[in-house]
Design a protein around this motif. Structure first.
Motif, short mmCIF file in Angstrom:
data_model
loop_
_atom_site.label_atom_id
_atom_site.label_comp_id
_atom_site.label_asym_id
_atom_site.label_seq_id
_atom_site.Cartn_x
_atom_site.Cartn_y
_atom_site.Cartn_z
N ILE A 13 11.04 30.58 13.67
CA ILE A 13 11.65 31.86 13.11
C ILE A 13 11.27 32.76 14.16
O ILE A 13 10.01 33.09 13.73
N VAL A 15 11.00 36.93 14.36
CA VAL A 15 10.06 37.76 13.32
C VAL A 15 9.86 39.35 13.94
O VAL A 15 10.09 39.59 14.91
N ALA A 117 10.74 41.19 3.15
CA ALA A 117 11.02 40.91 4.04
C ALA A 117 12.24 40.07 3.73
O ALA A 117 13.02 39.37 2.68
N VAL A 118 13.48 40.54 4.77
CA VAL A 118 14.66 39.81 4.73
C VAL A 118 15.07 39.04 5.65
O VAL A 118 14.82 39.02 6.60
N TYR A 119 15.50 37.26 5.08
CA TYR A 119 15.47 36.54 5.94
C TYR A 119 17.36 36.48 5.72
O TYR A 119 17.68 36.68 5.05
N LYS A 120 17.91 36.03 7.39
CA LYS A 120 19.18 36.60 7.79
C LYS A 120 19.43 35.72 9.03
O LYS A 120 19.05 35.96 9.82
N LYS A 121 20.55 34.86 8.56
CA LYS A 121 20.61 33.70 10.35
C LYS A 121 20.07 33.94 11.18
O LYS A 121 19.17 34.17 12.78
N GLY A 122 18.21 33.08 11.00
CA GLY A 122 16.92 32.86 11.54
C GLY A 122 16.47 33.61 11.79
O GLY A 122 15.56 33.26 12.91
N GLU A 123 16.27 34.82 11.12
CA GLU A 123 15.99 35.77 11.45
C GLU A 123 14.80 36.81 10.52
O GLU A 123 15.63 36.85 9.39
N LEU A 124 13.51 37.35 10.58
CA LEU A 124 12.80 37.27 9.66
C LEU A 124 12.74 38.90 10.17
O LEU A 124 11.58 38.81 11.35
N HIS A 125 12.67 39.95 9.06
CA HIS A 125 12.60 40.90 9.30
C HIS A 125 11.78 41.61 8.07
O HIS A 125 11.93 41.46 7.18
#
Length: 685
Positions: A13, A15, A117-125
């Motif tokens: 993933i 980040v 943390a926000v997880y969206k479309k295979g990305e962790l922000h």
């Protein structure tokens, strides 16, 4: 390797670090509520924040129609808070507790290791958090209910006449003027709980507008939780090695480091101690041990240490007491500190501890009540002083904890002499500060210094007394024979006529001879020197004394003059003669000073001991005697006020009466420093 094969990587993933809400994002932790009543059931009515304190206050509506809500309890609370009447100032306008206030507190002091943390479309922000706040219910409405209750009681107790009310309005006012606040008092006030509460209350609330979860503004702000650009330029922090990345993500906690056990302050590592300079080693050792013989100090410093260098350093941090070294008071109580028991400043503590150390230079034993009576310090501070250097004995007092180090005293007489002079200066300061009486200055009798009480029978006491009498008689007989032998060569003089015994008087210009007549000293056949008059006794009155006797007279006279001027500093010849006569009266019969001291001998000795005659221009019409017009002063006492005292004596050598402001300005001009009122008073005294 086997563990890695058993746990294969399923997905990688990416980040990203979002910066849009940096130092703006807070995490609110709400209290746990019943499952049947979630936060979707409540509505935020208002919100406000104090940014500097990171303090938030939320007002939320309560669903009064919920089956879990107790309506009768809500009505009772509203009645207690607002009473029966409703107006704009009422807390609950609906006569029902329909809202609840929540106040925040910081959940963690260091939030740099936390992120949202926000997880969206295979990305962790990830967005770093600026604060974590826990919201708890506020019960300020109970304070309002108590205030209403007190108001109702005060109204019910009313009914006094208007005249009584008028009389109550007349009150006596006491006007007080506050003293100037010192720096230490200001620091204590700033650090007080009351001052911090006042500072927090002074910060104004900033009112906020609450947006719901599904509001368009909330949707817009929620987009800032995602990284705005996926390029490498904006995410250079994540281009790190795995260990550096983990360190950034989970930095070491300062709180955890502070929670580690710390070694006691009095436990030292000798390996680390010997890496320090010699002066620091000695200071640390003396600060922890407080009392130590010189031999023990040398053994702790290790082989090869120069004893001369150690002696030079030890005198900077310790004082010699009964041959042992005791740490100085200013090392234990540095400047700008205070007592943990009474809050007394360090200067007063150092003065009290110096008094205890000085008492131990005079005696093996010290009584705690005597120290407390002189120093006026609290019992806990006095006990700390005594525990530093002594041991309590039942029904005896406090005994110095180490035996007298005779070996060090014999080996280093120069150090002992230097320390003795320092103690003389400390004694002079203590006499001025505490107004010490004679019983405080004279050491106790030697009989009271035995280490342990012994049980002695009556017969043993009689035998011991007889032996002591024989010993003293033998010593007195030897001294008598020795004095007779010294006076035999001068056999040309006639027998002494007891009725004509007088102190020798030498004419010194127009000076009046000293009134040291020895008529009263002759008693029961004793001459002025204390010896029985016999046919072969010589006349000591006319100055025909052996050389050794003359030296002893000079030494005794010099000791008297030195000690007198170190206490009085300025004396007229008349006052000095009076003090000398009192000193003669206190001496035992046979003392060497009874051989006869003239005015000239006394004045010469005053000049030889470092004193000077101050020619004060007294007015011609003065009624003072010639001896009262002769003024002598100690020119150098070895203290910090020598220069000031010399300037003051020069001023009085020009005029016998001077105004205070002239003295202060002259002292400031000559010494190059501005003296305050207390320092000028000390010099004048």
């Amino acid at each position: 390797m086997a563990n890695e094969e058993d746990d294969p990587i399923i997905q990688e993933i990416d980040v990203f670090l979002a910066r849009s809400l940096l130092e703006k994002l807070y995490l609110f932790q709400y209290p746990i509520r019943p499952a049947s009543m979630t936060y979707d059931d409540v509505t935020h009515l208002s919100a406000k924040i104090k940014p500097k304190q990171q303090k938030v206050e939320l007002e939320m509506a309560i669903d009064t129609l919920n089956p879990n809500y107790c309506r009768s309890k809500g009505e009772q609370i509203a009645l207690n808070v607002d009473g029966t009447c409703t107006d704009e100032t009422s807390t609950y306008s609906s006569k029902l507790m329909d809202k609840q206030t929540f106040c925040s507190s910081q959940a963690a002091s260091n939030v740099s290791r936390y992120a949202a943390a926000v997880y969206k479309k295979g990305e962790l922000h990830l967005t770093p958090l600026h604060g974590i706040l826990q919201l708890r219910p506020s019960f300020s409405y109970l304070d309002k209910a108590d205030a209403k209750h007190r108001e109702r009681e005060a109204a019910n107790e009313g009914g006094d006449s208007s005249q009584d009310e008028a009389e109550d309005d007349v009150k006596q006012i006491t006007v007080r003027f506050s003293r100037p606040e010192t720096e230490q008092a200001r620091q204590r006030r700033v650090q007080s709980y009351e001052f911090l509460q006042k500072r927090q209350a002074e910060e104004h609330w900033v009112h906020l507008h609450y947006y719901g979860l599904k509001d368009s503004r909330s949707e817009h702000e929620r987009q800032y939780l995602f990284s705005q650009g996926h390029g490498l330029a904006e995410n250079t922090e994540l281009i790190k090695s795995p260990s550096e990345y983990l360190m950034m993500l989970m930095p070491p906690s300062v709180e955890e480091e502070n929670d580690k056990p710390v070694a006691p302050s009095n436990v030292l590592s000798m390996a680390q101690l010997r890496t320090l300079p010699l002066a620091d080693q000695i200071k640390i050792l003396m600060k922890n041990v407080k009392v130590m013989p010189f031999a023990n100090l040398m053994s702790l410093l290790g082989s090869g240490t120069d004893s001369t260098a150690v002696l030079r350093c030890i005198q900077q941090v310790a004082m010699l007491v009964q041959g042992n070294w005791v740490v100085k008071s200013d090392v234990l109580y540095p400047k700008d500190t205070s007592s943990p028991h009474s809050g007394v400043p360090a200067e007063v503590l150092c003065r009290g501890r110096d008094f205890v150390m000085w008492k131990f230079t005079q005696d093996r034993w010290v009584v705690r009540k005597e120290v407390a009576a002189v120093t006026k310090l609290c019992p806990e501070d006095v006990k700390d002083f005594l525990e530093h250097m002594s041991v309590a004995r039942v029904n005896r007092g406090w005994e110095f904890m180490l035996p007298y180090d005779e070996e060090f005293v014999k080996k280093h007489p120069d150090i002992v002499q230097r320390q003795h002079m320092l103690w003389m200066g400390i004694q002079a300061k203590l006499e001025k500060v505490y107004n010490l009486l004679k019983e405080h200055l004279t050491p106790k009798k030697q009989e009271a210094q035995s280490a342990h009480p012994l049980l002695v029978s009556g017969e043993q006491r009689v035998n011991m007394a007889k032996a002591k009498v024989k010993q003293n008689y033998g010593q007195l007989e030897k001294e008598l024979q020795k004095q007779k032998a010294e006076m035999k060569p001068n056999n040309t003089l006639a027998k002494m006529d007891v009725s004509s015994v007088r102190i020798k008087e030498e004419p010194v210009s127009d000076e009046e001879p000293m009134d040291t007549c020895a008529y009263e000293a002759v008693n029961n056949g004793l001459a002025v020197n204390g010896l029985h008059l016999q046919e072969d006794s010589m006349d000591p009155v006319n100055g025909l004394l052996p050389g050794g006797c003359i030296d002893r007279v000079a030494q005794e006279l010099k000791a008297f003059v030195s000690s007198t001027f170190r206490k009085q500093f300025v004396l007229t010849l008349s006052e000095l003669k009076r003090l000398f006569n009192l000193h003669l009266a206190s001496l035992p019969p046979g003392h060497t000073l009874f051989s006869g001291i003239s005015d000239k001998m006394l004045q010469d000795m005053v000049l030889d001991t470092g004193c000077k005659q101050i020619l004060v221009p007294f007015p011609p019409q003065t009624a003072a005697s010639p001896d009262e017009l002769k003024v002598y002063a100690l020119w150098e006492a070895g203290d910090t006020y020598d220069q000031h005292r010399q300037v003051l004596l020069e001023i009085f050598s020009k005029n016998y009466r001077v105004r205070r402001n002239v003295i202060q300005s002259q002292l400031s001009q000559e010494c190059g420093e501005d003296l305050n009122k207390q320092e000028v008073d000390r010099v004048l005294k």
